[in-house]
Design an enzyme around this catalytic site. Structure first.
Site, mmCIF file in Angstrom:
data_model
loop_
_atom_site.group_PDB
_atom_site.id
_atom_site.type_symbol
_atom_site.label_atom_id
_atom_site.label_comp_id
_atom_site.label_asym_id
_atom_site.label_seq_id
_atom_site.Cartn_x
_atom_site.Cartn_y
_atom_site.Cartn_z
ATOM 1 N N ARG A 39 -113.728 -58.271 -56.514
ATOM 2 C CA ARG A 39 -113.335 -57.053 -55.802
ATOM 3 C C ARG A 39 -113.542 -57.181 -54.299
ATOM 4 O O ARG A 39 -112.790 -56.589 -53.522
ATOM 5 C CB ARG A 39 -114.130 -55.853 -56.335
ATOM 6 N N LYS A 200 -109.056 -45.507 -79.034
ATOM 7 C CA LYS A 200 -108.811 -44.131 -79.464
ATOM 8 C C LYS A 200 -107.457 -43.612 -79.022
ATOM 9 O O LYS A 200 -107.084 -43.712 -77.860
ATOM 10 C CB LYS A 200 -109.910 -43.223 -78.894
ATOM 11 N N GLY A 352 -109.210 -51.651 -68.268
ATOM 12 C CA GLY A 352 -110.341 -52.556 -68.129
ATOM 13 C C GLY A 352 -110.396 -53.621 -69.211
ATOM 14 O O GLY A 352 -110.527 -54.821 -68.927
ATOM 15 N N GLY A 375 -109.141 -46.825 -64.845
ATOM 16 C CA GLY A 375 -108.908 -45.382 -64.905
ATOM 17 C C GLY A 375 -107.726 -44.956 -64.048
ATOM 18 O O GLY A 375 -106.909 -44.126 -64.463
HETATM 19 P P1 ADP Z 1 -108.386 -50.500 -72.003
HETATM 20 O O1 ADP Z 1 -109.769 -50.607 -71.375
HETATM 21 O O2 ADP Z 1 -107.578 -51.749 -71.823
HETATM 22 O O3 ADP Z 1 -107.659 -49.264 -71.575
HETATM 23 P P2 ADP Z 1 -109.466 -49.274 -74.370
HETATM 24 O O4 ADP Z 1 -110.743 -49.018 -73.643
HETATM 25 O O5 ADP Z 1 -108.613 -48.126 -74.707
HETATM 26 O O6 ADP Z 1 -108.599 -50.381 -73.585
HETATM 27 O O7 ADP Z 1 -109.776 -49.997 -75.757
HETATM 28 C C1 ADP Z 1 -110.432 -51.224 -75.834
HETATM 29 C C2 ADP Z 1 -111.278 -51.308 -77.083
HETATM 30 O O8 ADP Z 1 -110.521 -51.007 -78.248
HETATM 31 C C3 ADP Z 1 -111.821 -52.698 -77.291
HETATM 32 O O9 ADP Z 1 -113.218 -52.672 -77.131
HETATM 33 C C4 ADP Z 1 -111.410 -53.044 -78.720
HETATM 34 O O10 ADP Z 1 -112.431 -53.687 -79.457
HETATM 35 C C5 ADP Z 1 -111.118 -51.688 -79.307
HETATM 36 N N1 ADP Z 1 -110.220 -51.789 -80.483
HETATM 37 C C6 ADP Z 1 -109.017 -52.381 -80.543
HETATM 38 N N2 ADP Z 1 -108.520 -52.334 -81.785
HETATM 39 C C7 ADP Z 1 -109.424 -51.697 -82.547
HETATM 40 C C8 ADP Z 1 -109.487 -51.347 -83.938
HETATM 41 N N3 ADP Z 1 -108.503 -51.667 -84.770
HETATM 42 N N4 ADP Z 1 -110.568 -50.680 -84.367
HETATM 43 C C9 ADP Z 1 -111.578 -50.370 -83.524
HETATM 44 N N5 ADP Z 1 -111.572 -50.670 -82.215
HETATM 45 C C10 ADP Z 1 -110.515 -51.329 -81.720
HETATM 46 MG MG MG Z 2 -111.627 -49.655 -71.868
#
Ligand code: ADP
Ligand code: MG
Length: 396
Positions: A39, A200, A352, A375
């Protein structure tokens, strides 16, 4: 929303003190040593541009969450040192970020150097966007540049507040983000494919809503897929399902059909008996057996999704396809990541964990834009205007 911001060229820098909001909120170990200075490096082009234009850069940053109090461990001194090494120029690191003493120190600092102000979140008003605090910052300089994309979704005093007091523009890093997201959200080459995953569905429904107005194909994986499958009446075993989101998933499916957007859900899965790296994994069809949880997309789904991504002219990816942190459940994310790398269209990754996955797979250089703000990028995909961007260029 049209996404744009004035660039540094719009500011007359010569002889001016230029306040620059940077995102130097770097990861550190227990001893406070910087473990990753990406960063800091990312802001160097903007600092150099200001110096080249004859301006004196004064950086404002936050570190951690001191909640309006001075926290010794969250002082910015180590970051000032690293910045000095990277810039190969004198960096004057101050222990305050407002007031006459700060103003005097800025005036006395070497002309061809950088000033770094103390952690802005030591002020209680910072995260409230206190206008008096914004004015105190603004009193220290003549111009303002926001280069902290990762903080631009916050209406904080040092992010959007100063822009209400001084002529302002986007730094080079922020400008790159604005151009990348502007390109995919305003005028994407088609077909435009969005890959959404992550844990989620409730975190991502607003993104889905917004993207359904823009994309040709929406590919859904990760934990959020199972609430969709439950909404379609499939059995989902003990997979992650948010019962209270099922109706919203149904509405999204209906909206997709109405818009002619192909919303793709997994047709097979990698399932396990528990959420653990050493759980026994097997492949299931679309209906997940009782007592099993889906932790990755299955091999057929991987190929289907990869084909969509490879054929796209524009791709945006947010959210891993499975629990990629565990090797047994990484293949879906790896396959889709590889497809993104193979895609000849314009590719953007935000979020992230998605960015971490791309790093883990060693695919950074094969993607056109990797967003520096989790975010902030999510809010752009939700169609929201970011305060730290919207405030720029309002004052002549
Ligand atoms: P980002 O940070 O890229 O926006 P998120 O924070 O929404 O992504 O989600 C990332 C998390 O989702 C990871 O830690 C991953 O392990 C979890 N994940 C992905 N698929 C599943 C699943 N089938 N069941 C539970 N957790 C999951
Ligand atoms: Mg995340």
């Amino acid at each position: 929303m049209s996404l744009q911001a004035p660039s540094i060229d719009s500011l007359a820098l010569q002889g001016k003190t230029v306040l620059i909001r940077v995102d130097f909120n770097v990861p550190r170990d227990a001893q406070g040593s910087i473990t990753d200075d990406t960063r800091i490096r990312a802001a160097l082009p903007t600092l150099r541009a200001v110096l080249a234009g004859g301006g004196k850069p004064v950086c404002l940053m936050h570190l951690g969450r001191p909640k309006g109090q001075v926290v010794e461990d969250l002082r910015v001194s180590a970051i000032g040192k690293r910045l000095e090494e990277l810039m190969e120029l004198p960096v004057t690191t101050l222990t305050e970020s407002t007031g006459q003493a700060v103003s005097d120190s800025i005036a006395g600092a070497p002309a061809h150097g950088v000033v770094l102000l103390e952690n802005v979140r030591f002020h209680g008003g910072e995260t409230q966007g206190d206008p008096e605090l914004s004015k105190s910052y603004a009193a220290l300089g003549d111009l303002f540049i926001n280069d902290a994309f990762g903080a631009s979704h916050r209406a904080h005093s040092s992010v959007s507040g100063i822009a209400g007091c001084l002529p302002s523009a986007a730094g080079l890093l922020l400008e790159k983000e604005v151009q990348a997201f502007g390109r995919i959200l305003n005028d994407p080459a088609r077909p435009f494919v969005a890959i959404l995953g992550g844990a989620k569905v409730s975190d991502k429904l607003t993104v889905i809503e917004n993207l359904l107005d823009k994309v040709d194909v929406l590919v859904v994986g990760g934990g959020m897929a199972y609430t969709f499958l439950a909404a379609q009446g499939h059995s989902v075993g003990i997979s992650l399902v948010e019962e209270n989101q099922i109706d919203l998933c149904k509405a999204a499916l209906a909206k997709a059909a109405e818009r002619g957007v192909r919303l793709l859900l997994p047709v097979d899965h990698v399932v396990a008996d528990r959420f653990a790296a050493d759980a026994e994994a097997s492949v299931s069809g679309v209906d997940i057996p009782e007592g099993r949880m889906a932790l990755d997309i299955g091999p057929k789904t991987q190929e289907l999704y990869a084909a969509e991504v490879e054929a796209a002219k524009t791709v945006v990816w947010n959210g891993p396809m499975g629990v990629f942190e565990m090797e047994a459940f990484r293949a879906g994310t790896a396959r889709v990541g590889q497809a993104l790398a193979n895609c000849s269209g314009y590719t953007v990754v935000g979020g992230g964990d998605s960015v971490a996955a791309i790093g883990m797979l060693g695919l950074e250089s094969a993607v056109d834009h990797i967003s520096t703000g989790g975010g902030a990028s999510l809010e752009l995909l939700e169609g929201k205007a970011l305060p730290g961007i919207a405030a720029l260029g309002q004052i002549a």
